[in-house]
Enzyme design. Structure first.
Site, PDB file in Angstrom:
ATOM      1  N   GLU A  50       0.848  -1.201   0.000  1.00 57.91           N
ATOM      2  CA  GLU A  50       0.000   0.000   0.000  1.00 57.91           C
ATOM      3  C   GLU A  50       0.880   1.247   0.000  1.00 57.91           C
ATOM      4  OE1 GLU A  50      -3.366   0.046   2.630  1.00 57.91           O
ATOM      5  OE2 GLU A  50      -3.589  -2.115   2.417  1.00 57.91           O
ATOM      6  N   ALA A 107       5.257 -17.115   2.395  1.00 60.70           N
ATOM      7  CA  ALA A 107       6.630 -17.117   2.901  1.00 60.70           C
ATOM      8  C   ALA A 107       7.248 -15.722   2.768  1.00 60.70           C
ATOM      9  CB  ALA A 107       7.465 -18.144   2.147  1.00 60.70           C
ATOM     10  N   PHE A 111       8.715 -13.644   5.844  1.00 59.89           N
ATOM     11  CA  PHE A 111      10.126 -13.209   5.914  1.00 59.89           C
ATOM     12  C   PHE A 111      10.214 -11.698   6.161  1.00 59.89           C
ATOM     13  CE2 PHE A 111      13.236 -16.445   4.069  1.00 59.89           C
ATOM     14  CZ  PHE A 111      12.442 -17.536   4.362  1.00 59.89           C
ATOM     15  N   CYS A 161      -2.194  -7.638   6.177  1.00 58.40           N
ATOM     16  CA  CYS A 161      -1.669  -8.891   5.633  1.00 58.40           C
ATOM     17  C   CYS A 161      -0.642  -9.631   6.492  1.00 58.40           C
ATOM     18  CB  CYS A 161      -1.118  -8.643   4.244  1.00 58.40           C
ATOM     19  SG  CYS A 161      -2.468  -8.257   3.101  1.00 58.40           S
ATOM     20  N   LYS A 224       0.767   2.727   8.075  1.00 57.57           N
ATOM     21  CA  LYS A 224       1.996   3.262   7.493  1.00 57.57           C
ATOM     22  C   LYS A 224       1.635   4.567   6.812  1.00 57.57           C
ATOM     23  CE  LYS A 224       3.286   1.291   3.432  1.00 57.57           C
ATOM     24  NZ  LYS A 224       3.508   0.261   2.363  1.00 57.57           N
TER      25      LYS A 224
END
Ligand SMILES: NC(=O)C1=CN([C@@H]2O[C@H](COP(=O)(O)OP(=O)(O)OC[C@H]3O[C@@H](n4cnc5c(N)ncnc54)[C@H](O)[C@@H]3O)[C@@H](O)[C@H]2O)C=CC1
Ligand SMILES: O=C(O)[C@H]1O[C@H](OP(=O)(O)OP(=O)(O)OC[C@H]2O[C@@H](n3ccc(=O)[nH]c3=O)[C@H](O)[C@@H]2O)[C@H](O)[C@@H](O)[C@@H]1O
Length: 369
Positions: A50, A107, A111, A161, A224
């Site tokens: 985003e 993944a 990470f 997410c 954010k």
């Protein structure tokens, strides 16, 4: 629905982030309703972030396409590859089997989130030892095997997410009899929760062990900068923590509406994932919270100020003016490391910046209220 309206063979593309093997479920449902039509399911996870969506679309690090390893599957993968080839260089279009594509997206997010939890874990140790997390992250990131990106210590990661996808990964591990792997990834979320409560504890303990009845200005509520999205924003947990100690909170965010803030603060954890039509239309307003449309208004008469989103405009505020209008001692708690602590200390603020050497005031206070 696709099966109801399809009149010819179709390629169905998963863009959402889904549990591994979702393509199999889609395939089964479509095949059982197919009326002679053939379906190829592809996994083509979306990697945009985003605030940078268009840039990410035009210049992706990579495009990932997973399909069945059959002649029909390969043909479908090629068809989608041809679409992307109009603007993405071929060496950036990766093709894999279906399950690799579905799992790679989970993944990748795990990470990324893990990097943030790692640097945030180190930030706690920096505060305890006098190291500076910005210097440590820079030194660590200079190793080309590690790299400099995504190593900004913060009050915690948010967004719709990271947490959801890690919980998804954890669930899949548990379902596949891999509790050790599940626990490893759960720890990334635990550190994120720890970071948010650690921040609240710092605020409370610095301000004589209580914020009851004190005005705390909150600058930034979105998860954010450059987005008005508040899903899983750390600001929710921080505000709830401060409200738990009966603070009066005045919030300013350039993009988030008062209605959204009230809704978020009235909701239980995870309710954000409920579709809007299932959410209360007029949530009970949290009385100790006011929302204002100006950082100076938010900080007027405040005892402390918390920066929870890294909006650029917060870097250039007139902090002398803010200081003059605040109660003394005036505290700044920078959850995004965007202000220069030394400059603010010169003005007279008591400053806490995540993972930075503590000033004398904070050193004398317990880290936990
Ligand atoms: N927002 C982002 O920046 C990115 C999102 N993604 C992925 O894309 C997908 C969508 O994300 P957003 O657009 O942000 O979410 P969103 O919450 O804005 O949209 C999700 C939609 O799915 C619907 N929905 C939820 N559960 C459903 C169900 N059981 N049956 C039918 N519909 C249902 C909701 O009503 C909503 O309209 C997610 O899998 C997300 O992980 C991937 C990359 C970036
Ligand atoms: O699957 C998704 O939805 C997307 O999730 C993230 O994108 P997004 O959540 O939009 O935003 P990020 O830039 O990844 O930031 C997530 C959170 O981490 C925080 N963060 C990020 C970087 C950092 O160094 N430190 C840090 O605390 C941000 O402030 C924010 O709260 C991924 O970056 C995308 O690649 C992915 O497609």
């Amino acid at each position: 629905m696709i099966a109801d309206v399809s009149k010819s063979d179709k390629i169905v593309v998963e863009k959402s982030t889904v549990p591994v093997k979702t393509a199999e479920a889609i395939e089964k449902i479509l095949t059982h309703n197919s009326k002679g039509i053939n379906y190829q399911i592809l996994s083509n996870p979306e990697f945009l972030a985003e605030g940078t969506a268009i840039e990410d679309l035009f210049k992706p690090d990579r495009v990932l396409i997973g399909g069945r390893e059959t002649p029909e599957g390969r043909k479908a993968v090629q068809a989608l590859k041809d679409v992307y080839a109009h603007w993405v260089p071929e060496d950036r279009i990766l093709t894999t089997n279906l399950w690799s594509a579905e799992l790679s997206k989970l993944a990748a997010n795990a990470f990324l989130a893990q990097r943030i939890s790692s640097v945030n874990a180190i930030s706690a140790l920096c505060e305890a030892t006098g190291a500076n997390v910005t210097e440590v992250a820079y030194a660590v990131g200079k190793d080309t095997r590690i790299g400099p990106k995504f190593l900004n210590a913060s009050v915690g990661f948010g967004g719709s997410c990271f947490q959801k996808d890690i919980l998804n990964l954890v669930y899949i591990c548990e379902c596949n009899g891999l509790p050790e792997v599940a626990n490893y990834w759960k720890q990334v979320i635990k550190i994120n929760d720890y970071q948010k409560s650690r921040f609240v504890n710092r605020v409370v303990s610095s301000m004589f062990n209580t914020v009851a009845g004190k005005k705390i200005a909150v600058l930034g509520f979105a998860f954010k900068k450059d987005t008005g999205d508040t899903r899983e924003t750390p600001a929710i947990d921080v505000c709830k923590g401060l409200l738990g100690d009966k603070a009066q909170i005045s919030i300013y965010d350039p993009q988030v509406t008062e209605d959204q803030i009230q809704r978020d603060l009235a909701m239980n954890k995870f309710d954000w994932d409920h579709p809007m039509h299932l959410q209360p239309t007029s949530p009970t307003a949290v009385k100790q919270v006011s929302c204002v449309w100006d950082a100076y208004e938010a900080t007027k008469g405040a005892h402390g100020l918390c920066i929870l989103t890294e909006w650029d405009e917060f870097k250039t505020l007139d902090y002398q003016k803010i200081f003059d209008n605040m109660q003394k001692p005036a505290f700044v708690f920078d959850g995004r490391n965007i202000v220069d602590p030394e400059k603010l200390r010169e003005i007279g603020f008591i400053v806490y910046s995540i993972g930075k050497p503590l000033d004398a005031w904070l050193k004398d206070m317990p880290a936990v209220a």
